[in-house]
Design a protein around this motif. Structure first.
Motif, PDB file in Angstrom:
ATOM      1  N   VAL A  88       0.847  -1.199   0.000  1.00 50.32           N
ATOM      2  CA  VAL A  88       0.000   0.000   0.000  1.00 50.32           C
ATOM      3  C   VAL A  88       0.875   1.238   0.000  1.00 50.32           C
ATOM      4  O   VAL A  88       1.736   1.396   0.862  1.00 50.32           O
ATOM      5  CB  VAL A  88      -0.909   0.022   1.254  1.00 50.32           C
ATOM      6  CG1 VAL A  88      -1.670   1.338   1.343  1.00 50.32           C
ATOM      7  CG2 VAL A  88      -1.876  -1.153   1.243  1.00 50.32           C
ATOM      8  N   ASN A  89       0.652   2.120  -0.982  1.00 51.44           N
ATOM      9  CA  ASN A  89       1.438   3.337  -1.093  1.00 51.44           C
ATOM     10  C   ASN A  89       0.761   4.480  -0.350  1.00 51.44           C
ATOM     11  O   ASN A  89      -0.032   5.236  -0.911  1.00 51.44           O
ATOM     12  CB  ASN A  89       1.599   3.692  -2.575  1.00 51.44           C
ATOM     13  CG  ASN A  89       2.616   4.806  -2.774  1.00 51.44           C
ATOM     14  OD1 ASN A  89       2.831   5.636  -1.889  1.00 51.44           O
ATOM     15  ND2 ASN A  89       3.260   4.805  -3.930  1.00 51.44           N
ATOM     16  N   PHE A  90       1.034   4.609   0.936  1.00 52.52           N
ATOM     17  CA  PHE A  90       0.314   5.583   1.768  1.00 52.52           C
ATOM     18  C   PHE A  90       0.517   7.017   1.319  1.00 52.52           C
ATOM     19  O   PHE A  90      -0.409   7.816   1.373  1.00 52.52           O
ATOM     20  CB  PHE A  90       0.748   5.433   3.233  1.00 52.52           C
ATOM     21  CG  PHE A  90       0.141   4.234   3.894  1.00 52.52           C
ATOM     22  CD1 PHE A  90       0.876   3.068   4.079  1.00 52.52           C
ATOM     23  CD2 PHE A  90      -1.186   4.278   4.323  1.00 52.52           C
ATOM     24  CE1 PHE A  90       0.297   1.969   4.689  1.00 52.52           C
ATOM     25  CE2 PHE A  90      -1.762   3.159   4.927  1.00 52.52           C
ATOM     26  CZ  PHE A  90      -1.029   2.008   5.114  1.00 52.52           C
ATOM     27  N   GLU A  91       1.712   7.341   0.836  1.00 50.76           N
ATOM     28  CA  GLU A  91       1.957   8.732   0.436  1.00 50.76           C
ATOM     29  C   GLU A  91       1.020   9.177  -0.667  1.00 50.76           C
ATOM     30  O   GLU A  91       0.344  10.191  -0.572  1.00 50.76           O
ATOM     31  CB  GLU A  91       3.400   8.852  -0.069  1.00 50.76           C
ATOM     32  CG  GLU A  91       4.247   9.823   0.716  1.00 50.76           C
ATOM     33  CD  GLU A  91       5.646   9.912   0.119  1.00 50.76           C
ATOM     34  OE1 GLU A  91       6.574   9.381   0.744  1.00 50.76           O
ATOM     35  OE2 GLU A  91       5.735  10.503  -0.985  1.00 50.76           O
ATOM     36  N   VAL A  92       1.011   8.358  -1.726  1.00 49.67           N
ATOM     37  CA  VAL A  92       0.169   8.728  -2.874  1.00 49.67           C
ATOM     38  C   VAL A  92      -1.290   8.768  -2.473  1.00 49.67           C
ATOM     39  O   VAL A  92      -2.036   9.672  -2.850  1.00 49.67           O
ATOM     40  CB  VAL A  92       0.379   7.721  -4.035  1.00 49.67           C
ATOM     41  CG1 VAL A  92      -0.558   8.064  -5.173  1.00 49.67           C
ATOM     42  CG2 VAL A  92       1.826   7.743  -4.490  1.00 49.67           C
ATOM     43  N   VAL A  93      -1.666   7.743  -1.709  1.00 49.34           N
ATOM     44  CA  VAL A  93      -3.076   7.688  -1.286  1.00 49.34           C
ATOM     45  C   VAL A  93      -3.447   8.966  -0.537  1.00 49.34           C
ATOM     46  O   VAL A  93      -4.491   9.572  -0.778  1.00 49.34           O
ATOM     47  CB  VAL A  93      -3.334   6.442  -0.408  1.00 49.34           C
ATOM     48  CG1 VAL A  93      -4.721   6.540   0.222  1.00 49.34           C
ATOM     49  CG2 VAL A  93      -3.235   5.173  -1.235  1.00 49.34           C
ATOM     50  N   ALA A  94      -2.583   9.383   0.371  1.00 49.12           N
ATOM     51  CA  ALA A  94      -2.878  10.585   1.149  1.00 49.12           C
ATOM     52  C   ALA A  94      -3.056  11.794   0.233  1.00 49.12           C
ATOM     53  O   ALA A  94      -4.016  12.572   0.362  1.00 49.12           O
ATOM     54  CB  ALA A  94      -1.782  10.844   2.167  1.00 49.12           C
ATOM     55  N   LYS A  95      -2.140  11.942  -0.726  1.00 50.95           N
ATOM     56  CA  LYS A  95      -2.250  13.074  -1.653  1.00 50.95           C
ATOM     57  C   LYS A  95      -3.576  13.054  -2.375  1.00 50.95           C
ATOM     58  O   LYS A  95      -4.266  14.073  -2.499  1.00 50.95           O
ATOM     59  CB  LYS A  95      -1.080  12.990  -2.668  1.00 50.95           C
ATOM     60  CG  LYS A  95      -0.259  14.270  -2.753  1.00 50.95           C
ATOM     61  CD  LYS A  95       0.602  14.326  -3.994  1.00 50.95           C
ATOM     62  CE  LYS A  95       1.798  13.419  -3.850  1.00 50.95           C
ATOM     63  NZ  LYS A  95       2.795  13.597  -4.935  1.00 50.95           N
ATOM     64  N   ILE A  96      -3.950  11.847  -2.873  1.00 47.78           N
ATOM     65  CA  ILE A  96      -5.216  11.747  -3.617  1.00 47.78           C
ATOM     66  C   ILE A  96      -6.387  12.123  -2.724  1.00 47.78           C
ATOM     67  O   ILE A  96      -7.321  12.821  -3.153  1.00 47.78           O
ATOM     68  CB  ILE A  96      -5.400  10.329  -4.178  1.00 47.78           C
ATOM     69  CG1 ILE A  96      -4.290  10.031  -5.186  1.00 47.78           C
ATOM     70  CG2 ILE A  96      -6.770  10.196  -4.828  1.00 47.78           C
ATOM     71  CD1 ILE A  96      -4.378   8.638  -5.776  1.00 47.78           C
ATOM     72  N   LEU A  97      -6.333  11.653  -1.468  1.00 49.05           N
ATOM     73  CA  LEU A  97      -7.450  11.948  -0.565  1.00 49.05           C
ATOM     74  C   LEU A  97      -7.624  13.456  -0.378  1.00 49.05           C
ATOM     75  O   LEU A  97      -8.746  13.962  -0.315  1.00 49.05           O
ATOM     76  CB  LEU A  97      -7.227  11.252   0.781  1.00 49.05           C
ATOM     77  CG  LEU A  97      -7.410   9.724   0.756  1.00 49.05           C
ATOM     78  CD1 LEU A  97      -7.224   9.139   2.154  1.00 49.05           C
ATOM     79  CD2 LEU A  97      -8.784   9.349   0.230  1.00 49.05           C
ATOM     80  N   VAL A  98      -6.506  14.182  -0.308  1.00 52.54           N
ATOM     81  CA  VAL A  98      -6.618  15.638  -0.174  1.00 52.54           C
ATOM     82  C   VAL A  98      -7.269  16.243  -1.405  1.00 52.54           C
ATOM     83  O   VAL A  98      -8.150  17.112  -1.316  1.00 52.54           O
ATOM     84  CB  VAL A  98      -5.217  16.263   0.063  1.00 52.54           C
ATOM     85  CG1 VAL A  98      -5.299  17.774  -0.082  1.00 52.54           C
ATOM     86  CG2 VAL A  98      -4.698  15.883   1.431  1.00 52.54           C
ATOM     87  N   GLN A  99      -6.858  15.731  -2.579  1.00 51.32           N
ATOM     88  CA  GLN A  99      -7.463  16.242  -3.822  1.00 51.32           C
ATOM     89  C   GLN A  99      -8.976  16.013  -3.816  1.00 51.32           C
ATOM     90  O   GLN A  99      -9.752  16.886  -4.208  1.00 51.32           O
ATOM     91  CB  GLN A  99      -6.843  15.536  -5.031  1.00 51.32           C
ATOM     92  CG  GLN A  99      -5.444  15.968  -5.325  1.00 51.32           C
ATOM     93  CD  GLN A  99      -4.850  15.162  -6.487  1.00 51.32           C
ATOM     94  OE1 GLN A  99      -5.234  14.017  -6.710  1.00 51.32           O
ATOM     95  NE2 GLN A  99      -3.922  15.781  -7.207  1.00 51.32           N
ATOM     96  N   ILE A 100      -9.345  14.799  -3.343  1.00 52.71           N
ATOM     97  CA  ILE A 100     -10.778  14.494  -3.303  1.00 52.71           C
ATOM     98  C   ILE A 100     -11.498  15.506  -2.425  1.00 52.71           C
ATOM     99  O   ILE A 100     -12.565  16.036  -2.781  1.00 52.71           O
ATOM    100  CB  ILE A 100     -11.024  13.068  -2.766  1.00 52.71           C
ATOM    101  CG1 ILE A 100     -10.450  12.032  -3.730  1.00 52.71           C
ATOM    102  CG2 ILE A 100     -12.525  12.820  -2.590  1.00 52.71           C
ATOM    103  CD1 ILE A 100     -10.577  10.612  -3.220  1.00 52.71           C
ATOM    104  N   ALA A 101     -10.909  15.788  -1.264  1.00 50.62           N
ATOM    105  CA  ALA A 101     -11.549  16.713  -0.339  1.00 50.62           C
ATOM    106  C   ALA A 101     -11.810  18.069  -0.996  1.00 50.62           C
ATOM    107  O   ALA A 101     -12.914  18.625  -0.889  1.00 50.62           O
ATOM    108  CB  ALA A 101     -10.708  16.880   0.921  1.00 50.62           C
ATOM    109  N   PHE A 102     -10.813  18.568  -1.691  1.00 51.40           N
ATOM    110  CA  PHE A 102     -10.979  19.860  -2.365  1.00 51.40           C
ATOM    111  C   PHE A 102     -12.099  19.814  -3.402  1.00 51.40           C
ATOM    112  O   PHE A 102     -12.975  20.677  -3.448  1.00 51.40           O
ATOM    113  CB  PHE A 102      -9.674  20.255  -3.088  1.00 51.40           C
ATOM    114  CG  PHE A 102      -8.840  21.188  -2.273  1.00 51.40           C
ATOM    115  CD1 PHE A 102      -7.588  20.804  -1.822  1.00 51.40           C
ATOM    116  CD2 PHE A 102      -9.323  22.450  -1.933  1.00 51.40           C
ATOM    117  CE1 PHE A 102      -6.817  21.663  -1.053  1.00 51.40           C
ATOM    118  CE2 PHE A 102      -8.559  23.307  -1.172  1.00 51.40           C
ATOM    119  CZ  PHE A 102      -7.302  22.919  -0.707  1.00 51.40           C
ATOM    120  N   ALA A 103     -12.013  18.776  -4.250  1.00 55.34           N
ATOM    121  CA  ALA A 103     -13.016  18.662  -5.320  1.00 55.34           C
ATOM    122  C   ALA A 103     -14.421  18.645  -4.740  1.00 55.34           C
ATOM    123  O   ALA A 103     -15.329  19.321  -5.233  1.00 55.34           O
ATOM    124  CB  ALA A 103     -12.758  17.398  -6.130  1.00 55.34           C
TER     125      ALA A 103
END
Lengths: 574, 586
Positions: free
Chosen positions: B59-74
């Protein structure tokens, strides 16, 4: 709302089966993410093409069965909601027809019409949506949560937090909007009233050049309605965005937890996918549910307004049983009768005492607002006397079933109203089995024979709504004929000859005297010439009797009567 | 198809009303597009995140975290945009409704009386209120969903193509089945809805009549008959409603089924693609999840659009009825060079006037009359002889068919209606009062009257005493159509209303017939004062009223058969003499 559920009685089967079938269909939908999960974990995981094909066929099967359930359910809900509303409409119509004059005065015609039309439509839409969708969405929401627990207990707790949060938002918005929707309906009512008034009072409004003012007032009411609607819209518009945010925050959390647990080997990738699917299902259903609630709150507001009318009981309590009593020598008696209208400050009638024998012609005369119409309205029990007793044929009017009482009495009200339909149909209001001969007899007595002779369709001549295609005097004569067709024991003419010229009025009175069944006739009139030959004249002044007797006696003993008589012939003597 | 053309016409007219709000409309469209795009983008982000959550220790936690932030903004931006979009749409819809209602009402104020007299009021009201409302709700739904639907379809298509062309193909082929089914149903339910709406109109007319006159219905114990009539229409309505409601509701289950087919097909093709590492693009589990959510997203707008189409058809039918009213021919407008009549002296001439409401039934033929200022003209005659019609013509509620009526030597068709009517004071046979206070009713013709003037007019009309006896006096609110006042009291108020204005000419239509002769004498004295030097037309049956007239017109069958003073006519021993003498008959 609960009281109205009575009208669902014939449709219990449909109202229960419908939603149940919908729930069944919903359960199939809930199974889909599990099937997908197994496709991912088992099918893809083991590269088992056959398994994948089998699962997809299962999906199709679920779809087919779901559709059958759904179509059947929709049929049932359509049947139940349309049937419910049909019964409700009928009940409302019937109920309004039974309300007494007092309640009708209080409720107002426009309002009753709105409830029978606009409000009922809202209820039908609401009922249909309720049966089709109300249970489905919450079922899926909770079902999804339960399924999520079967996938992974730990992550599923996200659902336990998210779902209540969603419900709070939905209900808060709903609670805010219901009273506002009521306000919208009220404002709509006022716009309707404005419109209606400008049609019924068109001549007066144009004669007084009030068009500009009316337009200004309408614009004001219209604007008030619009601003309320926009305000309500703004609040209900919050529902979708807010729920979207909450769900997606939950999804973010799910993925976060999922990532951790997958890393630790406690969860599969397929499981994370399934959880995400369930959360998305909730979002879809919640949006549907929210929009549903809006439609339903409007329907509930309307249902309450309808309920309010149904709750109004006629203040005239009717006795069901046949009245018992001896035939007295008097056909109508008033004993110490007093009448105070609801919400009125003063008595309209005070201490009225008189007796009338069968076959007498009784004239009732007096100044404006002296109580003449009020008095005669008590005989057929359009209003109840607040003091004293009104006796018809030896029995108190309160002891008669209303229909039996009113069958004895033919009323010609002050305002001549006819209805859309042929002359014959209108006349049959008095007696629905009247033959053409009987009808023509009555019409001739009412001095309307020549009107019928002039129309080439004769009795088939179509009268327009409100009798608009007849002149005032023609309408009046027909309303008199209508009462005569009934062959009533008591005939009440409330200033019904006002639009007739003297010749016609005199001929009418002569014809009435010669009626074979010798009815008792009450004539309310302003003209002494109409009543001066009556067997008995009652002179009213300010709600009290100031004189009873024959013309000659009253001229000597009753000042009020003398004044009236003089004013009609004063110039003549000069 | 004729109905299709009518629908297009109506749509065009609707757009004309929306034009005013095109800036808002444009913003709404932009917001809709953005909302859709962002809503569609989020599943992609989620799918990507899932791709990085493969298995234990993978599991790539770094990338996942970044994506989750993007989702929040969207998500945040979407929510805000969406709220604004809904609000703007609401605004546009309700304002358009308001605009249309305003237009309809203004049209009502200038409709010729022949239209208003011949159309049931309930039907006209239904158009302005119910039809506009139904049209609004259909429009609101249609507007929001139609556009977002179309954009969603396009955007989804684009997104899907970027992931896997083959599977997109499957989706694109199968989904139109949805549309086809929806269209089919819509076409066949339009006529059902029309039937439903017509029957509803029929029922509303009956309701208006029976409930509007419920007192008469009760007086004749007609409730059962009325109920029977009602039941007949009600049952028909039930049948048509059931058909319309059920068949239109079929759209949902049928299209949902087609969606499930698509879903299954995508699952099949997608899963196999993941296994075989298909050529064209590498399908992953994440990609499968995106596709699945898109596949269901893709079908949804089709579902919604079909539902919307049915709603909009209903809404258009309603809009059509409203526009019909708005486009109704108004009364002949005042001529451009119309004169404003000021302070008429009361000189009225009827020159060869002919008129009938219906061409087959001639009413007034060849009426010739010259009225000098200050004269009192009494019009008598049997009912139906044309007396009320004379008033309709004097006030220009109807225009003459031939000949002319002149006031002060000017043809009244060349005088502005407002100024013409200003010179008349009218008291009608059918009293009409506005819902409002008594004061408001009296000041109808002169809203800026002082309290003294109001009370003086009320006293002169002998209305003051009964008004004072009411609970709130002059502030008493009268309910619709006069509510609990007696006929006589209502007439006194109509007289007070005229007495406040003091117009140069008077028209009285059997005004005092519901008032006892005692009060009438006092009013006549006041009127006599008023009528000093004022021309008045009195349509009456009360000989005591007629006796004072300068000219008596005896009408029969639309013609004036005798003309003269009371004494002259008596000596002629003609029709009038007969009428008069019968007053003393038994």
């Amino acid at each position: 709302m609960k009281k109205l559920s009575v009208y669902l009685k014939g449709y219990i089967k449909e109202s229960i089966l419908g939603p149940l079938l919908k729930l069944l269909e919903a359960s199939f939908e809930l199974l889909v993410p599990i099937v997908i999960k197994s496709i991912v974990d088992t099918g893809i995981g083991r590269a088992d093409k056959v398994y994948i094909i089998k699962m997809c066929l299962l999906l199709i099967l679920l779809g087919v069965v779901g559709m059958v359930c759904s179509v059947t359910a929709q049929y049932f809900s359509a049947k139940a909601s349309v049937g419910f509303v049909t019964k409700l409409r009928r009940a409302l119509f019937r109920h309004i027809g039974q309300l007494s004059y007092t309640e009708i005065d209080t409720l107002g015609t426009s309002s009753m019409i709105t409830r029978m039309t606009s409000d009922i439509n809202q209820v039908q839409t609401g009922m249909n949506l309720t049966l089709r969708l109300l249970l489905r969405s919450p079922f899926i929401v909770f079902g999804a949560m339960i399924m999520a627990f079967t996938v992974d207990t730990n992550a599923a707790f996200t659902f336990v937090v998210a779902i209540p949060a969603l419900f709070i938002v939905v209900f808060a918005i709903m609670l805010l909007s219901i009273p506002l929707y009521r306000k919208v309906q009220q404002r709509l009512d006022r716009v309707l009233k404005s419109t209606r008034e400008n049609l019924t009072g068109v001549r007066v409004i144009r004669a007084f050049r009030l068009e500009e003012k009316e337009i200004a007032e309408f614009d004001k009411r219209n604007e008030e309605l619009t601003s309320t609607q926009i305000f309500v819209g703004r609040i209900s518009a919050l529902m979708n965005p807010l729920t979207y945010v909450i769900i997606n925050l939950a999804i973010i959390w799910l993925i976060h937890i999922g990532a951790i647990r997958v890393s630790k080997g406690l969860l599969t990738q397929g499981a994370v996918l399934a959880l995400y699917n369930y959360m998305s299902q909730i979002l879809t259903e919640l949006i549907k549910f929210a929009n549903l609630i809006i439609s339903i709150t409007k329907a509930v507001a309307s249902a309450n307004r309808i309920s309010a009318v149904l709750d109004v009981e006629s203040s005239l309590v009717e006795k069901e049983s046949e009245p018992q009593g001896d035939r007295s020598e008097f056909i109508v008696e008033f004993h110490n009768v007093g009448l105070t209208y609801k919400n009125a400050g003063a008595e309209a009638l005070t201490n009225i005492n008189f007796s009338v024998r069968r076959g007498e012609v009784v004239g009732i005369i007096g100044g404006t607002g002296s109580g003449k119409t009020s008095l005669v309205n008590l005989i057929p029990r359009f209003y109840d006397a607040t003091v004293g007793e009104v006796i018809v044929d030896g029995i108190n009017v309160k002891d008669y079933p209303l229909k039996k009482l009113r069958d004895k009495i033919g009323v010609v009200p002050q305002k001549a109203v006819l209805f859309k339909g042929s002359i014959r149909e209108n006349m049959r209001w008095g007696n629905k089995n009247a033959t053409d001969e009987e009808i023509m007899e009555a019409i001739n007595i009412a001095q309307a024979g020549e009107i019928v002779a002039q129309k080439k369709e004769g009795l088939d001549f179509l009268i327009e709504q409100g009798g608009k295609n007849l002149s005032g005097g023609q309408r009046q004569r027909f309303t008199i004929a209508r009462a005569i067709v009934k062959k009533p024991e008591i005939l009440i003419l409330d200033d019904s000859a006002s639009a007739l010229d003297f010749a016609t009025d005199a001929a009418l009175r002569k014809a009435l005297r010669e009626l074979p069944w010798n009815p008792t006739i009450f004539i309310v009139s302003q003209r002494t010439s109409s009543i001066q030959h009556a067997d008995k004249i009652i002179v009213l002044d300010d709600g009290e009797i100031v004189g009873i007797g024959k013309h000659d006696e009253l001229l000597e003993t009753c000042e009020v009567y003398r004044e009236i008589y003089d004013s009609q012939f004063k110039k003549e003597e000069k | 198809m004729k109905s299709r053309k009518i629908q297009m016409d109506t749509i065009r007219k609707v757009f004309r009303y929306i034009k005013k709000y095109r800036v808002l409309l444009f913003i709404s469209i932009l917001l809709a597009a953005s909302t859709v795009a962002l809503t569609l983008y989020v599943p992609i982000l989620i799918g990507n995140a899932i791709d990085y959550i493969v298995g234990p220790g993978n599991v790539n936690f770094e990338v996942v975290a970044k994506i989750l932030v993007q989702i929040a903004f969207a998500v945040g931006i979407t929510a805000i945009f969406e709220w604004f979009m809904y609000t703007i749409n609401n605004n546009i819809t309700y304002q358009v409704v308001r605009d249309i209602r305003e237009k309809a009402f203004r049209k009502i104020e200038i409709l010729p009386l022949s239209y208003i007299d011949s159309h049931p009021h309930g039907e006209i009201v239904s158009r302005v209120i119910a039809d506009v409302e139904q049209f609004a709700e259909g429009l609101l739904m249609g507007f929001t969903q139609l556009f977002t639907g179309v954009v969603t379809i396009i955007a989804t298509l684009i997104f899907m193509l970027t992931i896997n062309i083959k599977i997109t193909f499957i989706v694109v082929i199968l989904t139109p089945l949805s549309l086809f089914v929806a269209n089919f149903i819509a076409k066949h339910t339009y006529s059902m809805f029309k039937l439903q709406s017509e029957t509803r109109g029929e029922q509303t007319s009956l309701i208006e009549e029976m409930i509007g006159n419920v007192k008469v219905v009760q007086a004749f114990s007609y409730q059962e008959e009325a109920l029977k009539k009602f039941d007949e229409i009600n049952e028909r309505l039930e049948k048509y409603s059931l058909r319309a409601v059920f068949f239109s509701s079929l759209t949902n289950p049928l299209t949902r089924f087609i969606n499930s087919l698509v879903y299954a097909a995508v699952a099949l093709a997608g899963a196999i693609a993941v296994i075989s590492g298909d050529v064209g693009s590498t399908m992953t589990v994440g990609g499968l999840s995106i596709f699945l959510s898109y596949a269901s997203q893709y079908a949804k707008p089709f579902n919604e659009i079909s539902g919307v189409i049915t709603e909009m058809q209903n809404a258009l039918a309603c809009a059509g009825r409203v526009f019909e009213l708005i486009e109704e021919k108004p009364q002949v407008p005042d001529a451009d060079d119309a004169v404003t009549l000021k302070n008429a002296s009361g000189n009225v001439v009827f020159d060869n006037v002919a008129f009938s409401y219906v061409p087959e039934r001639p009413l007034i033929r060849n009426l010739n009359l010259e009225v000098k200022p200050g004269q009192r003209v009494a019009i008598v005659g049997p009912t139906g002889s044309g007396k009320t019609t004379v008033i309709n013509l004097l006030m220009r509620f109807y225009d003459v068919d031939s000949g002319s009526i002149k006031v002060e030597g000017i043809d009244i068709r060349n005088i502005t209606r407002q100024s013409l009517r200003e010179n008349y004071g009218m008291v009608l046979q059918d009293t009409w009062l506005k819902s409002g206070t008594i004061r408001e009713n009296i000041t109808m013709g002169k809203p800026d009257a002082t309290e003294e003037e109001i009370i003086a007019a009320a006293k002169a009309a002998h209305a003051h005493s009964f008004i004072k006896r009411l609970e709130n006096g002059y502030d008493t609110v009268i309910s619709e159509e006069g509510g609990s006042l007696s006929q006589g009291q209502k007439q006194l108020l109509s007289i007070a209303r005229v007495m406040l204005c003091l117009p140069p000419m008077l028209i009285l239509d059997e005004a005092t017939s519901s008032i006892d002769t005692r009060t009438e004498v006092k009013i006549q004295e006041a009127f006599a004062r008023l009528m000093q030097g004022r021309t008045s037309f009195v349509v009456a049956h009360r000989l005591s009223t007629i006796r004072e007239a300068d000219v008596i017109l005896v009408m029969k069958d639309g013609d004036i058969i005798e003309q003269g003073t009371h004494e002259e006519l008596l000596s002629k021993k003609g029709f009038y003499a007969n009428l008069y003498n019968s007053q003393f008959a038994q």
